[in-house]
Design a protein around this motif. Structure first.
Motif: not given
Length: 561
Positions: A335-338, A343-344, A375, A380, A404, A499, A503
């Motif tokens: 997971v790449d946190i937005g 975007s996430t 967000h 999420q 994150g 993003d 990820s």
């Protein structure tokens, strides 16, 4: 005591001794004559090195053919014509000794031209400029006679080495922080630019190129390739510069030739091992050791290599619940946190064991766009764990940098009852940062074919849009210099995002670079009750669910404990 000079003229013998057979003025006249002939210059350099200079083991210095060629070309007139200015563009691989060679050239130049000359060393950073400068300093200090020719060493605050006759060696960085002012107003008689390709083109053209005109100074540029939008590429390949620049382009194959030297910097076996590690088509290998200007040099990934990762299967999405494939249980949720407008992105990667090694296969992609107020963190968190449950994840790895970190503890707590291995990953920048190293591993896996992703052409609807965005972000990702032009970083172009890339880097890193979660003594095999993901084509069970899995110890692994 000097080393005997064999098969040389009486003048050369006299010039290379400290017996004052020639005064300083005659030495300069003699040197100017030798500069007209490359063969004579090679003899002079060889004898000078063995007479006055020492290597790192305090032995008389012996040069490799690559180093000798660089020195001779730097010190001689082009075509033996004193009226023509020497301009030199040198590409040589890392560790080949090119900077050391230019330090020798500077010492020889200063030895024979002791009166009122100015030798300047430029580089993109202060540390890089200090490299050749410190080599020169060491050459002078290691020999009593050479040291006696120097009136002053200044090592801090505008460092210089000043000869008793007035010739001076200076160093300076050319960086956005000083806007190239360090060289403005200076008119050197010998200019060496180390790591020239890393100096911003506008600074170079405005400040460096004009300073060599007044004295027709030898203009020596060296480094390894970078972007084609740079003065170094023009010097080497633009036909407008063909008549004015001498071009020397070496590879690691030239560097391993020992010649008369005691040893080479590396051998062929070491280089072939490095080539296998990085991949023969790796951008790093091609630029650092093959010294090629690659078309996509500023890009992190080569599009052709990315397309070779395409495999004939379709991406699992919330709508593809009738797929019928086995998702397995060695899966990673990455997971790449937005952050703000980003975007996430949630991706799922499966580790597969093949005959020629493990591969990471992309199973699932999900993008959560930012809301107008930022967000929705609880949503999420719920989506991350829902995907982890659905895919029977063994690991969850998240970008715990910045925002994150705000959900790190919650995800960790959620993973404990599910017996999921939780991995927070903090991005740090710069050439030694975790992001740079992570991406270098990622690129290497792509180059070696260890990454498999769904073929865009086989996707439909939302899945096709997701895979197209995945591909475009990877193609657009670039190596760029930071605002100080001192360190390199990985970044998406202005107005674009990375993003999907971040990820995927996390997922591939976890799937291929780390021990599996089941490799610990106290681990348990987790199987979700009533949902094994091996579904028939008529299955009516949805792909994404929100129920928690119930973990139970696998007794087969606990026997004998």
């Amino acid at each position: 005591m000097t080393t005997p000079v064999m098969n040389q003229t009486k003048e050369l013998k006299a010039a290379l001794t400290s017996h004052n057979k020639f005064d300083s003025r005659n030495l300069e006249i003699f040197f100017e004559e030798v500069r007209k002939d490359e063969k004579k210059m090679e003899k002079l350099v060889r004898v000078f090195c063995e007479t006055y200079l020492l290597d790192a083991q305090q032995r008389p210095l012996r040069l490799r053919p690559l180093q000798m060629k660089i020195i001779v070309m730097a010190l001689t007139f082009p075509e033996g014509n004193p009226e023509k200015q020497r301009k030199l563009a040198i590409l040589a691989p890392r560790g080949s000794g090119k900077s050391w060679a230019l330090s020798v050239a500077a010492v020889i130049f200063m030895f024979f031209k002791r009166f009122r000359d100015l030798v300047f060393i430029l580089a993109p950073t202060e540390d890089q400029a200090a490299l050749i400068f410190n080599y020169v300093y060491r050459h002078f200090k290691d020999n009593q006679f050479l040291d006696s020719l120097v009136s002053n060493y200044k090592l801090h605050n505008k460092p210089h080495i000043k000869m008793k006759g007035g010739t001076i060696l200076r160093r300076a960085p050319v960086a956005p922080s000083n806007q190239g002012q360090s060289i403005r107003g200076q008119h050197p008689t010998l200019l060496i630019v180390d790591e020239s390709p890393l100096i911003a083109d506008e600074l170079f053209v405005d400040n460096v190129e004009p300073c060599i005109v007044a004295n027709k100074a030898p203009f020596i540029n060296l480094g390894t390739p970078k972007t084609k939008e740079n003065h170094m590429h023009r010097y080497l390949f633009d036909e407008r510069y063909e008549d004015s620049f001498t071009r020397l382009q070496y590879t690691w194959r030239n560097a391993i030739v020992k010649g008369e030297a005691y040893s080479a910097p590396y051998d062929e076996e070491e280089m072939l091992t490095k080539m296998m590690e990085w991949g023969e088509d790796s951008l790093h290998w091609k630029t650092e050791y093959e010294c090629e200007f690659v078309e996509s040099i500023s890009n992190v990934f080569i599009p052709e290599k990315l397309r070779r990762c395409f495999d004939d299967y379709t991406l699992l999405t919330q709508e593809s619940n009738d797929d019928g494939r086995e998702t397995g249980n060695n899966n990673t949720v990455a997971v790449d946190i937005g952050k703000s407008v980003n975007s996430t992105v949630i991706s799922v990667w499966r580790t597969e064991k093949l005959d020629d090694g493990n591969v990471a296969r992309l199973l699932y992609l999900e993008e959560i766009g930012p809301k107008s107020g930022g967000h929705d963190i609880p949503y999420q968190r719920q989506r991350i764990m829902s995907v982890a449950d659905t895919f029977n994840a063994a690991r969850v790895i998240i970008d715990a940098t910045g925002i994150g970190g705000a959900i790190e503890q919650e995800i960790r707590v959620e993973c404990i009852p599910r017996s999921i291995h939780f991995l927070p990953f903090v991005f740090t920048g710069g050439p030694r940062g975790t992001k740079t190293y992570g991406y270098r591993d990622y690129v290497s896996f792509v180059q070696k074919g260890a990454v498999r992703v769904p073929n865009i052409e086989l996707q439909e609807g939302k899945a096709k849009k997701l895979m197209w965005k995945w591909y475009r972000e990877h193609v657009d990702l670039e190596y760029v210099m930071d605002s100080t032009q001192k360190t390199e970083k990985i970044s998406a172009p202005s107005g674009k995002h990375d993003d999907y890339c971040d990820s995927s880097m996390l997922g591939v890193h976890s799937a291929l670079s780390m021990l599996p979660a089941s490799a610990t003594l106290t681990s348990v095999t987790v199987r979700k009750k009533g949902s094994s993901m091996t579904r028939g084509k008529n299955s009516r069970t949805g792909l994404v669910t929100t129920g928690r899995r119930i973990s139970s110890p696998n007794k087969r692994f606990m026997r004998g404990l």
